[in-house]
Design a protein around this motif. Structure first.
Motif, PDB file in Angstrom:
ATOM      1  N   GLY A  49       0.678  -1.190   0.083  1.00  0.00           N
ATOM      2  CA  GLY A  49      -0.075  -0.092  -0.138  1.00  0.00           C
ATOM      3  C   GLY A  49       0.925   1.307  -0.142  1.00  0.00           C
ATOM      4  O   GLY A  49       0.329   2.269  -0.761  1.00  0.00           O
TER       5      GLY A  49
ATOM      6  N   GLY B 102      -5.695  -2.376   2.214  1.00  0.00           N
ATOM      7  CA  GLY B 102      -6.644  -2.934   3.074  1.00  0.00           C
ATOM      8  C   GLY B 102      -7.147  -4.414   2.350  1.00  0.00           C
ATOM      9  O   GLY B 102      -7.507  -5.280   3.260  1.00  0.00           O
TER      10      GLY B 102
ATOM     11  N   ALA C 107      -4.519   2.483  -0.905  1.00  0.00           N
ATOM     12  CA  ALA C 107      -5.039   2.263   0.348  1.00  0.00           C
ATOM     13  C   ALA C 107      -6.121   1.131   0.170  1.00  0.00           C
ATOM     14  O   ALA C 107      -6.137   0.198   1.043  1.00  0.00           O
ATOM     15  N   VAL C 108      -6.587   0.910  -1.025  1.00  0.00           N
ATOM     16  CA  VAL C 108      -7.598  -0.203  -1.188  1.00  0.00           C
ATOM     17  C   VAL C 108      -6.638  -1.419  -1.332  1.00  0.00           C
ATOM     18  O   VAL C 108      -7.206  -2.438  -0.698  1.00  0.00           O
TER      19      VAL C 108
ATOM     20  N   SER D  55      -4.536  -6.759   3.787  1.00  0.00           N
ATOM     21  CA  SER D  55      -4.649  -6.878   5.121  1.00  0.00           C
ATOM     22  C   SER D  55      -5.770  -7.986   5.329  1.00  0.00           C
ATOM     23  O   SER D  55      -5.749  -8.844   6.143  1.00  0.00           O
ATOM     24  N   LYS D  56      -7.131  -7.804   4.678  1.00  0.00           N
ATOM     25  CA  LYS D  56      -7.817  -8.876   4.871  1.00  0.00           C
ATOM     26  C   LYS D  56      -7.829 -10.129   4.710  1.00  0.00           C
ATOM     27  O   LYS D  56      -8.438 -11.138   5.082  1.00  0.00           O
TER      28      LYS D  56
END
Length: 68
Positions: free
Chosen positions: A19, A58, A54-55, A61-62
């Motif tokens: 990211g 994220g 950022a997307v 991370s998920k």
């Protein structure tokens, strides 16, 4: 290690690095866009890349590649 047994990476995860790198490219592109013009199309593309960073971070991370 903290007292509760969790290990904190402080941003040293693949999700954080990816990211940050994608967003860094967006900031660099935005800087170039202002230096050559300003080229507003390139500025908006760089903003989209920054938000994409950022997307991507994220989502990674998920997927388990970030800090829990």
């Amino acid at each position: 290690m903290s007292g509760n047994g969790k290990h904190y990476h402080h941003g040293r995860t693949p999700a954080a690095w990816t990211g940050s790198m994608v967003s860094g490219v967006g900031f660099l592109l935005g800087t170039v866009a202002f230096l050559i013009g300003p080229n507003w199309v390139l500025v908006w593309i760089s903003i989209a890349i920054i938000l994409g960073g950022a997307v991507v971070g994220g989502i990674m991370s998920k997927m388990g590649m970030g800090q829990a």
